[in-house]
Enzyme design. Structure first.
Site, PDB file in Angstrom:
ATOM      1  N   HIS A   1       0.834  -1.205   0.000  1.00 38.28           N
ATOM      2  CA  HIS A   1       0.000   0.000   0.000  1.00 38.28           C
ATOM      3  C   HIS A   1       0.877   1.266   0.000  1.00 38.28           C
ATOM      4  O   HIS A   1       2.015   1.242   0.477  1.00 38.28           O
ATOM      5  CB  HIS A   1      -0.926   0.005   1.227  1.00 38.28           C
ATOM      6  CG  HIS A   1      -1.890  -1.155   1.248  1.00 38.28           C
ATOM      7  ND1 HIS A   1      -1.644  -2.312   1.962  1.00 38.28           N
ATOM      8  CD2 HIS A   1      -3.091  -1.319   0.639  1.00 38.28           C
ATOM      9  CE1 HIS A   1      -2.665  -3.155   1.793  1.00 38.28           C
ATOM     10  NE2 HIS A   1      -3.556  -2.578   0.986  1.00 38.28           N
ATOM     11  N   HIS A   2       0.307   2.344  -0.533  1.00 40.76           N
ATOM     12  CA  HIS A   2       1.014   3.630  -0.570  1.00 40.76           C
ATOM     13  C   HIS A   2       1.241   4.168   0.843  1.00 40.76           C
ATOM     14  O   HIS A   2       0.303   4.210   1.645  1.00 40.76           O
ATOM     15  CB  HIS A   2       0.180   4.630  -1.395  1.00 40.76           C
ATOM     16  CG  HIS A   2       0.777   6.005  -1.440  1.00 40.76           C
ATOM     17  ND1 HIS A   2       0.011   7.155  -1.368  1.00 40.76           N
ATOM     18  CD2 HIS A   2       2.060   6.413  -1.539  1.00 40.76           C
ATOM     19  CE1 HIS A   2       0.795   8.208  -1.448  1.00 40.76           C
ATOM     20  NE2 HIS A   2       2.046   7.789  -1.552  1.00 40.76           N
ATOM     21  N   GLY A   3       2.450   4.598   1.146  1.00 44.03           N
ATOM     22  CA  GLY A   3       2.762   5.160   2.468  1.00 44.03           C
ATOM     23  C   GLY A   3       2.299   6.602   2.585  1.00 44.03           C
ATOM     24  O   GLY A   3       3.100   7.516   2.822  1.00 44.03           O
ATOM     25  N   ASP A   4       0.997   6.818   2.457  1.00 44.10           N
ATOM     26  CA  ASP A   4       0.453   8.183   2.349  1.00 44.10           C
ATOM     27  C   ASP A   4       0.628   9.040   3.604  1.00 44.10           C
ATOM     28  O   ASP A   4       0.913  10.237   3.503  1.00 44.10           O
ATOM     29  CB  ASP A   4      -1.032   8.139   1.931  1.00 44.10           C
ATOM     30  CG  ASP A   4      -1.912   7.306   2.864  1.00 44.10           C
ATOM     31  OD1 ASP A   4      -1.363   6.609   3.744  1.00 44.10           O
ATOM     32  OD2 ASP A   4      -3.147   7.354   2.714  1.00 44.10           O
TER      33      ASP A   4
ATOM     34  N   THR B   1      -3.998   6.861  -3.590  1.00 45.76           N
ATOM     35  CA  THR B   1      -3.022   7.925  -3.881  1.00 45.76           C
ATOM     36  C   THR B   1      -1.684   7.280  -4.247  1.00 45.76           C
ATOM     37  O   THR B   1      -1.528   6.066  -4.181  1.00 45.76           O
ATOM     38  CB  THR B   1      -2.841   8.826  -2.650  1.00 45.76           C
ATOM     39  OG1 THR B   1      -2.635   7.978  -1.508  1.00 45.76           O
ATOM     40  CG2 THR B   1      -4.063   9.688  -2.419  1.00 45.76           C
TER      41      THR B   1
END
Ligand code: ZL4
Ligand code: CA
Ligand code: ZN
Length: 397
Positions: free
Chosen positions: A185-188, A217
């Site tokens: 997953h994106h490290g938003d 994102t």
């Protein structure tokens, strides 16, 4: 068993492990994918192979309210500390109380939630302090890595952003910190927290499919607010990937991009989130990485010889999560070659039955789960590297 495997402290540097066995006793709910007991499995493999003899083990304490408030909003922390686990309304409908995004099915309010979060953050803060004082050169906190949490909002199974807190601690003693994120997953949350500083560069590798994959994102051109007056411009790097990526392709992307980023950014310390949901066979993930491919990224980073924190993160097939983090611990203490020669899990290991093939490094057939076709073309990978190379021209330390 340390003797049996010939495992000893690495020469010339110190590794520490920060861990609190209380964390595993917490439950997100019976069918929730996040299983804190995967930490028990990881710890049992680390112990069975005799690795504690080669590192400093610290009982991670709970972070204080004050420490958490270095990133999080006071009203959010207050609510986290006092909100009671929610009962479903008797009519069976979903709860409507969505304050701070809590009580949505991804981020349920469960018993002991505040303890769980503060222990995760305590381990990561301890790790950062050992790195700052140079008591450790590599510090592992597998109970951390909760990269989605925002200043005043829970998100994607994450409530407290232990990584942001740890990086803030590193910034007290290091000029520039590189953040690497190999969770699927994106490290938003980490990206957003450091959007406006040029002292932290963030690089996340993730599955990107905005309509269907969380959090949506992290596109190639999402590099943060761009403006003349924002010193953090160009310091958020995203590597959007598709289903089925293999060890070779991922390793090639990772090494090429990290090498270029280190050359331009010249970090003094590295914080790496090692989410294990990028492994093949993960309950939520869709990549094809094997333990050796995932761990190859850690090995590459270790060879840069910069002060390093290794965090956990996602990972939803517990036995594979445990394998990856145990093998990555062995890389930190430099005994992975010995383990690769004899990966058989010792007979006395508790939970051994959980590991069907009884090996730390399973054969391809076992870990792959459903065979996935690789949707990442060479052309697209080259485009990504080209974009990032251009972006890095703006970053010259
Ligand atoms: C679950 O079975 O994609 C939560 C979450 C709870 C139990 C019973 C409730 C059933 C899968 C996921 C309803 C669940 C509906 N239970 C969840 C858009 C979504 C809205 C919520 O690795 N529904 C949200 C978050 C992701 C979404 C991934 C990764 C964390 C990390 C770092 C976070 N959220 C759709 C899903 C279940 C559940 C089953 C689930 N949630 C899978 N993916 C998500 O990066 C630690
Ligand atoms: Ca990632
Ligand atoms: Zn994840």
């Amino acid at each position: 068993s340390a003797y049996q495997y010939g495992i000893h402290r690495p020469k010339g540097y110190t590794v520490s492990n920060h861990y609190n066995p209380e964390m595993e006793k917490h439950h997100f709910g019976p069918t929730h994918p996040m299983k804190p007991w995967r930490l028990t499995l990881a710890k049992s493999l680390i112990t069975a192979f005799g690795m504690p003899a080669a590192m400093d083990s610290y009982h991670a304490r709970a972070a204080t309210h004050d420490e958490l408030s270095n990133f999080h909003a006071a009203d959010y922390l207050e609510y986290l500390a006092t909100a009671a686990p929610q009962q479903k309304p008797p009519d069976g409908s979903e709860s409507t109380d969505n304050k701070f995004n809590l009580a949505n099915p991804d981020c349920p309010l469960f018993d002991g939630l505040y303890n769980y979060c503060s222990m995760s953050a305590g381990g990561s803060l301890d790790a950062a302090r050992k790195i700052c004082t140079q008591a450790s050169q590599i510090a592992c906190c597998w109970g951390g890595g909760l990269h989605h949490a925002k200043k005043a909002e829970a998100s994607g199974f994450c409530y407290i952003n232990d990584i942001v807190l740890a990086i803030l601690e590193l910034l007290r003693c290091y000029k520039r910190v590189l953040y690497l994120d190999i969770d699927i997953h994106h490290g938003d949350g980490v990206e957003e927290a450091f959007f406006s500083t040029d002292r932290v560069m963030t690089i996340s590798f993730h599955k990107y499919h905005p309509e269907t994959f969380f959090p949506g994102t992290g596109g190639l051109s999402d590099n943060g607010p761009k403006s003349e007056s924002n010193p953090g411009s160009h310091h958020a790097i995203n590597v959007p990937l598709n289903d089925g990526i293999t060890d070779d392709q991922y390793g090639e992307m990772f090494k090429t991009i990290v090498r270029k980023a280190v050359d331009s950014f010249q970090p003094e310390a590295i914080a790496m989130q090692c989410g294990a949901d990028s492994l093949g066979g993960d309950r939520l993930g869709k990549f094809n990485l094997q333990v050796t491919g995932h761990a190859g990224c850690v090995e590459f980073v270790k060879k840069l010889r910069l002060p390093l924190i290794l965090f956990g993160g996602g990972g939803y097939t517990p036995r594979n999560v445990a394998r990856a983090w145990a093998f990555e611990t062995s890389i930190a203490i430099d005994c992975h070659r010995k383990i690769a020669e004899n990966p058989r899990i010792p007979d006395h290991a508790p939970w051994r039955a959980e590991f069907r093939q009884e090996s730390l490094l399973p054969s391809l057939e076992e870990i792959l789960g459903e065979p996935k076709s690789n949707k990442n073309t060479k052309k697209r990978m080259d485009e990504i590297i080209m974009h990032i190379t251009e972006q890095l021209r703006f970053v010259n330390k």
